[in-house]
Enzyme design. Structure first.
Site, mmCIF file in Angstrom:
data_model
loop_
_atom_site.group_PDB
_atom_site.id
_atom_site.type_symbol
_atom_site.label_atom_id
_atom_site.label_comp_id
_atom_site.label_asym_id
_atom_site.label_seq_id
_atom_site.Cartn_x
_atom_site.Cartn_y
_atom_site.Cartn_z
ATOM 1 N N LYS A 259 -0.540 -8.726 -11.488
ATOM 2 C CA LYS A 259 -1.389 -7.732 -11.531
ATOM 3 C C LYS A 259 -1.046 -6.919 -12.657
ATOM 4 C CE LYS A 259 -2.105 -3.279 -9.080
ATOM 5 N NZ LYS A 259 -1.559 -2.236 -7.855
ATOM 6 N N ASP B 26 -3.687 9.775 -14.032
ATOM 7 C CA ASP B 26 -4.492 9.863 -12.776
ATOM 8 C C ASP B 26 -5.299 8.534 -12.661
ATOM 9 O OD1 ASP B 26 -5.131 11.223 -10.466
ATOM 10 O OD2 ASP B 26 -7.258 11.772 -11.369
ATOM 11 N N SER B 27 -5.449 8.004 -11.313
ATOM 12 C CA SER B 27 -6.180 6.867 -11.242
ATOM 13 C C SER B 27 -7.046 6.778 -9.906
ATOM 14 C CB SER B 27 -5.218 5.618 -11.305
ATOM 15 O OG SER B 27 -4.302 5.848 -10.331
ATOM 16 N N THR C 110 5.514 11.920 -13.327
ATOM 17 C CA THR C 110 4.868 11.571 -12.198
ATOM 18 C C THR C 110 6.108 11.368 -11.301
ATOM 19 O OG1 THR C 110 4.103 9.664 -10.879
ATOM 20 C CG2 THR C 110 5.107 9.046 -12.888
ATOM 21 N N ASP D 242 -5.539 -2.276 -2.892
ATOM 22 C CA ASP D 242 -5.346 -3.603 -3.424
ATOM 23 C C ASP D 242 -5.679 -4.710 -2.355
ATOM 24 O OD1 ASP D 242 -4.180 -2.609 -5.891
ATOM 25 O OD2 ASP D 242 -2.349 -3.320 -5.338
ATOM 26 N N LYS E 230 5.377 3.875 -10.513
ATOM 27 C CA LYS E 230 4.821 4.207 -11.899
ATOM 28 C C LYS E 230 5.969 4.192 -12.889
ATOM 29 C CE LYS E 230 0.630 6.418 -10.467
ATOM 30 N NZ LYS E 230 0.039 7.776 -10.392
ATOM 31 N N HIS F 61 -5.705 -1.599 -14.425
ATOM 32 C CA HIS F 61 -6.106 -0.430 -15.175
ATOM 33 C C HIS F 61 -4.885 0.122 -15.656
ATOM 34 C CE1 HIS F 61 -5.119 0.020 -10.887
ATOM 35 N NE2 HIS F 61 -5.194 1.291 -11.056
ATOM 36 N N ARG F 62 -3.900 0.579 -15.029
ATOM 37 C CA ARG F 62 -2.570 1.033 -15.348
ATOM 38 C C ARG F 62 -2.042 0.326 -16.567
ATOM 39 N NH1 ARG F 62 -0.618 1.468 -11.060
ATOM 40 N NH2 ARG F 62 -1.994 3.102 -10.202
ATOM 41 N N ASN G 73 6.252 9.210 -8.744
ATOM 42 C CA ASN G 73 6.111 7.638 -8.087
ATOM 43 C C ASN G 73 6.876 7.035 -9.015
ATOM 44 O OD1 ASN G 73 5.004 5.169 -7.747
ATOM 45 N ND2 ASN G 73 2.893 5.974 -7.411
HETATM 46 P P1 IMP Z 1 -2.887 8.514 -8.208
HETATM 47 O O1 IMP Z 1 -3.054 8.132 -9.528
HETATM 48 O O2 IMP Z 1 -1.407 8.145 -7.887
HETATM 49 O O3 IMP Z 1 -3.179 9.965 -7.835
HETATM 50 O O4 IMP Z 1 -3.688 7.361 -7.395
HETATM 51 C C1 IMP Z 1 -4.748 7.791 -6.590
HETATM 52 C C2 IMP Z 1 -5.062 6.637 -5.576
HETATM 53 O O5 IMP Z 1 -5.794 5.752 -6.208
HETATM 54 C C3 IMP Z 1 -4.212 6.022 -4.850
HETATM 55 O O6 IMP Z 1 -3.269 6.847 -3.871
HETATM 56 C C4 IMP Z 1 -4.591 4.746 -4.394
HETATM 57 O O7 IMP Z 1 -5.298 4.817 -3.287
HETATM 58 C C5 IMP Z 1 -5.669 4.520 -5.551
HETATM 59 N N1 IMP Z 1 -4.792 3.521 -6.481
HETATM 60 C C6 IMP Z 1 -4.621 3.860 -7.713
HETATM 61 N N2 IMP Z 1 -4.072 2.832 -8.403
HETATM 62 C C7 IMP Z 1 -4.169 1.614 -7.361
HETATM 63 C C8 IMP Z 1 -3.782 0.360 -7.706
HETATM 64 O O8 IMP Z 1 -3.345 -0.098 -8.505
HETATM 65 N N3 IMP Z 1 -4.160 -0.272 -6.539
HETATM 66 C C9 IMP Z 1 -4.801 0.281 -5.515
HETATM 67 N N4 IMP Z 1 -4.911 1.481 -5.283
HETATM 68 C C10 IMP Z 1 -4.822 2.224 -6.374
#
Ligand code: IMP
Length: 200
Positions: free
Chosen positions: A180, A73-74, A11, A160, A16, A185-186, A13
């Site tokens: 948090k 992915d989330s 990633t 959030d 993360k 979820h993460r 990010n």
């Molecule tokens: P990705 O997994 O980085 O592609 O996240 C996809 C999108 O899901 C992010 O841009 C947020 O909009 C939303 N998202 C994922 N995890 C969170 C979280 O912990 N808090 C708030 N939004 C989240």
């Protein structure tokens, strides 16, 4: 299958990366991140599920680097919206990562939806791929809650400020990062990932 000696965190990010390193700190595996590599492919997230996109990211990067790679992915799944924004969470309002516009759109779509029908969940899937690009396993973490009536709180990111776990009575953006990370979820997906890794 034996546990890999080294895993690349797939990633870009930085938040993360910190979270993943912390969750796996007691596992005897060396963690590298993408800053250690020059040619990392840009992966197009075009699968129809979180697991599909996480697996695609892990496989394509693993194949390109010839290393074990983990990728996630989330997103947010809202009952009253038939599961939207789901895999499109990052670009719900159009532009990728415009959190403010995404939250405003979500609250507009949820206007008039009564409290008992505002159920939602954050979902995170993490995939591990081997150096030839084959998925070793995927794990999932789910964080249940509800969509608030308005944005509240300054912490965190993304959705959030509009998501709250009912037992807390406050949004995730009002929780500290430490709070948090105990329930998210993460965090739950990483806990499951750690367990699977130790069992390899
Ligand atoms: P990705 O997994 O980085 O592609 O996240 C996809 C999108 O899901 C992010 O841009 C947020 O909009 C939303 N998202 C994922 N995890 C969170 C979280 O912990 N808090 C708030 N939004 C989240």
């Amino acid at each position: 299958m034996t546990m890999p000696e080294t895993i690349v965190i797939g990633t870009g990010n930085a938040h993360k990366v910190v979270e993943i390193r912390d969750a796996l700190r007691s596992v005897p595996v060396k963690l590298l991140d993408l800053t250690a590599f020059a040619d990392v492919p840009e992966v197009i997230e075009d699968r129809d599920s979180f697991a599909g996109n996480a697996s695609k990211k892990a496989c394509e990067i693993a194949q390109a680097l010839g290393c074990w790679v983990m990728a996630d992915d989330s997103g947010l799944v809202v009952d009253a919206l038939g599961g939207a924004p789901g895999i499109y969470s990052a670009r719900y309002a159009g532009e990728h990562g415009d959190y403010k516009a995404n939250n405003e759109k979500l609250l507009r779509e949820m206007a008039g939806v009564p409290e008992e029908k505002r159920g939602a969940r954050f979902v995170c899937v993490i995939a591990l791929a081997d150096p030839v690009g084959k998925v070793a396993f995927t794990v999932e973490g789910i964080f249940e809650g509800k969509i608030a009536q308005k944005e509240i709180g300054e912490n965190g990111f993304g959705y959030d400020p509009v998501f709250y776990p009912p037992e807390q009575g406050r949004t995730v953006a009002e929780m500290t990062l430490e709070e948090k990370n105990r329930v998210s979820h993460r965090a739950l997906a990483l806990k499951a990932f750690r367990k699977r890794l130790l069992g390899m």
